[in-house]
Design a protein around this motif. Structure first.
Motif, PDB file in Angstrom:
ATOM      1  N   TRP A  18       2.316   5.834   1.712  1.00  0.00           N
ATOM      2  CA  TRP A  18       1.420   6.844   1.787  1.00  0.00           C
ATOM      3  C   TRP A  18       1.948   8.065   0.719  1.00  0.00           C
ATOM      4  O   TRP A  18       1.212   8.386   0.186  1.00  0.00           O
ATOM      5  CB  TRP A  18       1.124   7.407   3.061  1.00  0.00           C
ATOM      6  CG  TRP A  18      -0.028   6.262   3.983  1.00  0.00           C
ATOM      7  CD1 TRP A  18       0.169   5.522   4.530  1.00  0.00           C
ATOM      8  CD2 TRP A  18      -1.562   6.708   3.438  1.00  0.00           C
ATOM      9  NE1 TRP A  18      -0.961   5.010   4.835  1.00  0.00           N
ATOM     10  CE2 TRP A  18      -2.046   5.643   4.181  1.00  0.00           C
ATOM     11  CE3 TRP A  18      -2.086   7.578   2.514  1.00  0.00           C
ATOM     12  CZ2 TRP A  18      -3.173   5.460   4.121  1.00  0.00           C
ATOM     13  CZ3 TRP A  18      -3.297   7.477   2.750  1.00  0.00           C
ATOM     14  CH2 TRP A  18      -4.016   6.422   3.511  1.00  0.00           C
ATOM     15  N   ALA A  19       3.261   8.195   0.690  1.00  0.00           N
ATOM     16  CA  ALA A  19       3.572   9.201  -0.484  1.00  0.00           C
ATOM     17  C   ALA A  19       3.249   8.719  -1.728  1.00  0.00           C
ATOM     18  O   ALA A  19       2.944   9.485  -2.748  1.00  0.00           O
ATOM     19  CB  ALA A  19       5.301   9.333  -0.265  1.00  0.00           C
ATOM     20  N   ALA A  20       3.334   7.090  -1.741  1.00  0.00           N
ATOM     21  CA  ALA A  20       3.245   6.639  -3.297  1.00  0.00           C
ATOM     22  C   ALA A  20       1.811   6.737  -3.553  1.00  0.00           C
ATOM     23  O   ALA A  20       1.282   7.231  -4.767  1.00  0.00           O
ATOM     24  CB  ALA A  20       3.569   5.295  -3.178  1.00  0.00           C
ATOM     25  N   LEU A  21       0.779   6.940  -2.388  1.00  0.00           N
ATOM     26  CA  LEU A  21      -0.590   6.841  -2.687  1.00  0.00           C
ATOM     27  C   LEU A  21      -0.981   8.292  -3.191  1.00  0.00           C
ATOM     28  O   LEU A  21      -1.666   8.663  -3.985  1.00  0.00           O
ATOM     29  CB  LEU A  21      -1.383   6.648  -1.667  1.00  0.00           C
ATOM     30  CG  LEU A  21      -1.386   5.052  -1.208  1.00  0.00           C
ATOM     31  CD1 LEU A  21      -2.141   4.523   0.103  1.00  0.00           C
ATOM     32  CD2 LEU A  21      -2.067   4.199  -2.406  1.00  0.00           C
ATOM     33  N   TRP A  22      -0.250   9.252  -2.324  1.00  0.00           N
ATOM     34  CA  TRP A  22      -0.699  10.786  -2.850  1.00  0.00           C
ATOM     35  C   TRP A  22      -0.238  11.188  -4.089  1.00  0.00           C
ATOM     36  O   TRP A  22      -0.793  11.685  -4.845  1.00  0.00           O
ATOM     37  CB  TRP A  22      -0.003  11.681  -1.648  1.00  0.00           C
ATOM     38  CG  TRP A  22      -0.820  11.673  -0.621  1.00  0.00           C
ATOM     39  CD1 TRP A  22      -0.473  10.931   1.016  1.00  0.00           C
ATOM     40  CD2 TRP A  22      -2.207  12.223  -0.260  1.00  0.00           C
ATOM     41  NE1 TRP A  22      -1.610  11.224   1.867  1.00  0.00           N
ATOM     42  CE2 TRP A  22      -2.515  11.928   1.087  1.00  0.00           C
ATOM     43  CE3 TRP A  22      -3.010  13.172  -1.054  1.00  0.00           C
ATOM     44  CZ2 TRP A  22      -3.651  12.416   1.659  1.00  0.00           C
ATOM     45  CZ3 TRP A  22      -4.065  13.203  -0.492  1.00  0.00           C
ATOM     46  CH2 TRP A  22      -4.381  12.976   0.767  1.00  0.00           C
ATOM     47  N   VAL A  45      -7.487   0.662  -1.378  1.00  0.00           N
ATOM     48  CA  VAL A  45      -7.970  -0.581  -0.900  1.00  0.00           C
ATOM     49  C   VAL A  45      -7.031  -1.745  -0.490  1.00  0.00           C
ATOM     50  O   VAL A  45      -7.155  -2.051   0.936  1.00  0.00           O
ATOM     51  CB  VAL A  45      -8.909  -1.506  -1.974  1.00  0.00           C
ATOM     52  CG1 VAL A  45      -9.299  -2.692  -1.261  1.00  0.00           C
ATOM     53  CG2 VAL A  45     -10.146  -0.548  -2.270  1.00  0.00           C
ATOM     54  N   LEU A  46      -6.014  -2.134  -1.034  1.00  0.00           N
ATOM     55  CA  LEU A  46      -4.953  -2.952  -0.273  1.00  0.00           C
ATOM     56  C   LEU A  46      -4.038  -2.457   0.620  1.00  0.00           C
ATOM     57  O   LEU A  46      -3.690  -3.130   1.233  1.00  0.00           O
ATOM     58  CB  LEU A  46      -4.447  -3.638  -1.790  1.00  0.00           C
ATOM     59  CG  LEU A  46      -5.006  -4.601  -2.779  1.00  0.00           C
ATOM     60  CD1 LEU A  46      -4.179  -4.779  -3.827  1.00  0.00           C
ATOM     61  CD2 LEU A  46      -5.754  -5.581  -1.846  1.00  0.00           C
ATOM     62  N   LEU A  47      -3.851  -0.996   0.523  1.00  0.00           N
ATOM     63  CA  LEU A  47      -2.581  -0.439   1.567  1.00  0.00           C
ATOM     64  C   LEU A  47      -3.440   0.089   2.667  1.00  0.00           C
ATOM     65  O   LEU A  47      -2.674   0.507   3.398  1.00  0.00           O
ATOM     66  CB  LEU A  47      -1.787   0.731   0.699  1.00  0.00           C
ATOM     67  CG  LEU A  47      -0.900  -0.127  -0.291  1.00  0.00           C
ATOM     68  CD1 LEU A  47      -0.079   1.127  -0.874  1.00  0.00           C
ATOM     69  CD2 LEU A  47      -0.005  -0.976   0.197  1.00  0.00           C
ATOM     70  N   SER A  48      -4.732   0.319   2.424  1.00  0.00           N
ATOM     71  CA  SER A  48      -5.150   1.055   3.635  1.00  0.00           C
ATOM     72  C   SER A  48      -5.118   0.156   5.171  1.00  0.00           C
ATOM     73  O   SER A  48      -4.725   0.564   5.931  1.00  0.00           O
ATOM     74  CB  SER A  48      -6.637   1.324   3.431  1.00  0.00           C
ATOM     75  OG  SER A  48      -7.378  -0.029   3.302  1.00  0.00           O
ATOM     76  N   GLN A  49      -5.535  -1.086   5.059  1.00  0.00           N
ATOM     77  CA  GLN A  49      -5.487  -1.953   6.253  1.00  0.00           C
ATOM     78  C   GLN A  49      -4.114  -1.999   6.781  1.00  0.00           C
ATOM     79  O   GLN A  49      -3.918  -1.871   7.982  1.00  0.00           O
ATOM     80  CB  GLN A  49      -6.010  -3.273   6.012  1.00  0.00           C
ATOM     81  CG  GLN A  49      -7.395  -3.020   5.668  1.00  0.00           C
ATOM     82  CD  GLN A  49      -8.421  -2.370   6.711  1.00  0.00           C
ATOM     83  OE1 GLN A  49      -8.215  -2.690   7.772  1.00  0.00           O
ATOM     84  NE2 GLN A  49      -9.100  -1.502   6.234  1.00  0.00           N
ATOM     85  N   PRO A  50      -2.897  -2.487   6.039  1.00  0.00           N
ATOM     86  CA  PRO A  50      -1.729  -2.677   6.543  1.00  0.00           C
ATOM     87  C   PRO A  50      -1.022  -1.389   6.962  1.00  0.00           C
ATOM     88  O   PRO A  50       0.010  -1.396   7.659  1.00  0.00           O
ATOM     89  CB  PRO A  50      -0.898  -3.509   5.381  1.00  0.00           C
ATOM     90  CG  PRO A  50      -1.698  -3.465   4.027  1.00  0.00           C
ATOM     91  CD  PRO A  50      -3.186  -3.034   4.374  1.00  0.00           C
ATOM     92  N   THR A  51      -1.156  -0.222   6.520  1.00  0.00           N
ATOM     93  CA  THR A  51      -0.813   1.027   6.756  1.00  0.00           C
ATOM     94  C   THR A  51      -1.336   1.889   7.698  1.00  0.00           C
ATOM     95  O   THR A  51      -0.873   2.852   8.275  1.00  0.00           O
ATOM     96  CB  THR A  51      -0.340   1.687   5.396  1.00  0.00           C
ATOM     97  OG1 THR A  51      -1.477   2.231   4.872  1.00  0.00           O
ATOM     98  CG2 THR A  51       0.415   1.186   4.454  1.00  0.00           C
ATOM     99  N   CYS A  52      -2.638   1.423   8.010  1.00  0.00           N
ATOM    100  CA  CYS A  52      -3.386   2.114   9.199  1.00  0.00           C
ATOM    101  C   CYS A  52      -4.007   1.463  10.080  1.00  0.00           C
ATOM    102  O   CYS A  52      -3.729   1.452  11.277  1.00  0.00           O
ATOM    103  CB  CYS A  52      -4.784   2.806   8.365  1.00  0.00           C
ATOM    104  SG  CYS A  52      -4.218   4.148   7.163  1.00  0.00           S
ATOM    105  N   THR A  53      -4.595   0.236   9.865  1.00  0.00           N
ATOM    106  CA  THR A  53      -5.307  -0.385  10.775  1.00  0.00           C
ATOM    107  C   THR A  53      -4.253  -1.392  11.592  1.00  0.00           C
ATOM    108  O   THR A  53      -4.461  -1.269  12.987  1.00  0.00           O
ATOM    109  CB  THR A  53      -6.420  -1.179  10.213  1.00  0.00           C
ATOM    110  OG1 THR A  53      -7.420  -0.142   9.533  1.00  0.00           O
ATOM    111  CG2 THR A  53      -7.448  -1.920  11.161  1.00  0.00           C
ATOM    112  N   LEU A  54      -3.480  -2.079  10.732  1.00  0.00           N
ATOM    113  CA  LEU A  54      -2.773  -3.019  11.418  1.00  0.00           C
ATOM    114  C   LEU A  54      -1.443  -2.242  12.352  1.00  0.00           C
ATOM    115  O   LEU A  54      -1.484  -2.619  13.424  1.00  0.00           O
ATOM    116  CB  LEU A  54      -1.808  -3.809  10.519  1.00  0.00           C
ATOM    117  CG  LEU A  54      -0.923  -4.895  10.831  1.00  0.00           C
ATOM    118  CD1 LEU A  54      -1.808  -5.797  11.741  1.00  0.00           C
ATOM    119  CD2 LEU A  54      -0.400  -5.612   9.630  1.00  0.00           C
TER     120      LEU A  54
END
Length: 106
Positions: A18-22, A45-54
């Motif tokens: 998430w730091a990389a995304l910010w 798009v690609l990091l949202s599911q494995p870093t939040c939902t999963l």
């Protein structure tokens, strides 16, 4: 803190992602680095599911596990997704802008 105080290295890896995304958001929106826009979009798009939902699903179901080895697997998986984002962002499917001074942001 996730790596040391909380002793949850998997969540530490998630926070680094998430730091990389910010950082990407800051580069695109704050510094207007338009060439990173597609990469940033695909990364989100690609990091949202494995870093939040999963992780949320694993915690709610009681299956969340953390250890340095599992964190390494998460780190490799998230890095692989960033490489996929890089490949996808390099593929252009739209027409280039026609006006050279057309604003990127409205």
């Amino acid at each position: 803190l996730s790596f040391t105080v909380v002793n949850d290295p998997v969540f530490g890896v998630i926070w680094l992602a998430w730091a990389a995304l910010w950082l990407l958001f800051f580069l695109v929106l704050g510094l207007r680095r338009a060439r990173l826009t597609r990469f940033t979009g695909w990364s989100v798009v690609l990091l949202s599911q494995p870093t939040c939902t999963l992780p949320a699903f694993l915690m709610l179901s009681g299956n969340y596990r953390t250890s340095p080895g599992i964190a390494a697997i998460w780190a490799v998986g998230l890095a692989a997704l960033l490489l996929v984002a890089r490949v996808l962002s390099a593929h252009r499917t739209h027409q280039p802008r026609t006006a050279a001074n057309e604003p990127v942001f409205s």
